[in-house]
Design a protein around this motif. Sequence first.
Motif, PDB file in Angstrom:
ATOM      1  N   THR A  16      -2.568   8.631   0.346  1.00 20.49           N
ATOM      2  CA  THR A  16      -3.385   9.159   1.435  1.00 20.49           C
ATOM      3  C   THR A  16      -2.923  10.571   1.759  1.00 20.49           C
ATOM      4  O   THR A  16      -1.933  11.069   1.207  1.00 20.49           O
ATOM      5  CB  THR A  16      -3.271   8.270   2.691  1.00 20.49           C
ATOM      6  N   SER A  46     -11.196  -0.289   0.501  1.00 20.47           N
ATOM      7  CA  SER A  46      -9.919  -0.679   1.102  1.00 20.47           C
ATOM      8  C   SER A  46      -9.825  -2.182   1.327  1.00 20.47           C
ATOM      9  O   SER A  46      -8.753  -2.777   1.132  1.00 20.47           O
ATOM     10  CB  SER A  46      -9.728   0.055   2.429  1.00 20.47           C
ATOM     11  N   HIS A  95      -0.928   3.248  -2.801  1.00 17.69           N
ATOM     12  CA  HIS A  95      -2.150   3.847  -2.256  1.00 17.69           C
ATOM     13  C   HIS A  95      -1.835   5.204  -1.642  1.00 17.69           C
ATOM     14  O   HIS A  95      -1.116   5.304  -0.656  1.00 17.69           O
ATOM     15  CB  HIS A  95      -2.773   2.927  -1.204  1.00 17.69           C
ATOM     16  N   GLU A 116       0.825  -1.215   0.000  1.00 20.15           N
ATOM     17  CA  GLU A 116       0.000   0.000   0.000  1.00 20.15           C
ATOM     18  C   GLU A 116       0.854   1.257   0.000  1.00 20.15           C
ATOM     19  O   GLU A 116       0.458   2.281  -0.571  1.00 20.15           O
ATOM     20  CB  GLU A 116      -0.945  -0.013   1.201  1.00 20.15           C
ATOM     21  N   ARG A 139      -9.212  -3.946  -1.839  1.00 24.51           N
ATOM     22  CA  ARG A 139      -7.821  -3.716  -2.231  1.00 24.51           C
ATOM     23  C   ARG A 139      -6.890  -4.662  -1.482  1.00 24.51           C
ATOM     24  O   ARG A 139      -5.976  -5.251  -2.071  1.00 24.51           O
ATOM     25  CB  ARG A 139      -7.447  -2.258  -1.959  1.00 24.51           C
TER      26      ARG A 139
END
Length: 448
Positions: free
Chosen positions: A69, A89, A67, A63, A92
């Motif tokens: 954030t 999430s 990913h 992540e 994922r």
Amino acid sequence: MKTPNKIIRTDKWQLKPTPEQKLLFGETVKVYRRACRYLVGIIYTHWSDLGSLTADLLTPAVERLMHQTAKRPDIKYPQFNKAFYKFPSYYRRAAIAFAAGLVSSYVTRYSEWRSGTRKRRNASPPRLNANTGCYPALYKGQCYKLHGFDQVEIKVFNGSDWIWTGVQITGLRERHQVASNKMMSPSLIFNERYCHLSVPFNCKPEKRKPEANVTAVDLGINTTATIAVVTHSGTVIHREFIHPGRDIDRRDKRLKSVSVRASKTMGKGGKLHKGFCSKTYQKAARINNQIGHIVSKRIVQIADQFNSEAIVFENLKGWKPKGGRKRSNLRQRFHGWLKAKIRDFTLEKWAELGGKVIEVVAAYTSKLAFDGSGKVKRDSKNYAHATFSSGKRFNADLNGAYNIGARGVLKLTHRNGSEGRSSKSFGRPPRSWASLCDLWATASPRLA
């Protein structure tokens, strides 16, 4: 034969989606598979760093690569969030776990190939195939919500956003009713033919308090399975013949059609093409599975009914059939002998109830008379019939089941694992060739 420590069994919960829900399920599976393909590339690229991590550490490490954030604005692969907008999430993380398993399997197989561990010397190297037919795993509360056992809400993709949809459950099995069973994360199985939830359970059977008996199984050709429940004293309290003849005829009819079509295709010579009658063979294999489940289910029912200590089979590992006389179908019938399939299915079903399966020496189970009168003579016209030296006529398979049960009892009750007589004197049969009469001999002093 040891029973597995961790028992995982999977139930199929049938769903009844509307035409609109079928489109939503199709889109969900499609986008999930695209995400898995994307993640396989990322994980394989960084496998030198990720391969040594545990499952708990690998997911956050991946992540951090893809990913984005608020606390992690700069990532190496920002394309994932753009390609899969609002991707849940937990979907994922399920996709990461699947992709990591796929890459790990490929790396292991490729390393074995490079080291020379191959089925053939000229075997091609394995390939990393990211285009696999995987299905989304659902996490409770985040991907699915269960409303009793009649309806389930599933988070699905409608092409632009992720929404909840409720679908009716039309069929399920009984494992969810067992208090000790723990339900794990199901998977949504959806394609042109199927629509159901694949629900795994971690089964923890209760500790059993069995009676002093075993359920012995003689797997044969004339009769698929012959059952005898034998007590420690040598008393046979139940016997039964299991032979699903209708299913066997269905299978044999299909296999017979293969030889007919082969003769029409080749004539007096020639060679069949690869995959000839593959659909027929697949159908016959599915019928064999059905036969195995029918027979094993009944064996376990009998063992459970009489609360047996164990189910006893002959150890037939490595046994090879011998062909019969010219133009006989004996070799073909041996190919339809489901000795391993029935044993394995029985082990799986019986372990779920907390029971154990043991194997005994197969030599002379049917050749020795259970009453100790010596070898039996098999009928040449009907091999299922046997004649004892005393002239008594008996079913050969049932005689074998009695002796298998006796060997199972002796294996359970003797600490040294012996299955028969302890004497090693000249002229006596080996101790593993025990018969039912040996239980009578050991039980008589106790009764006296």
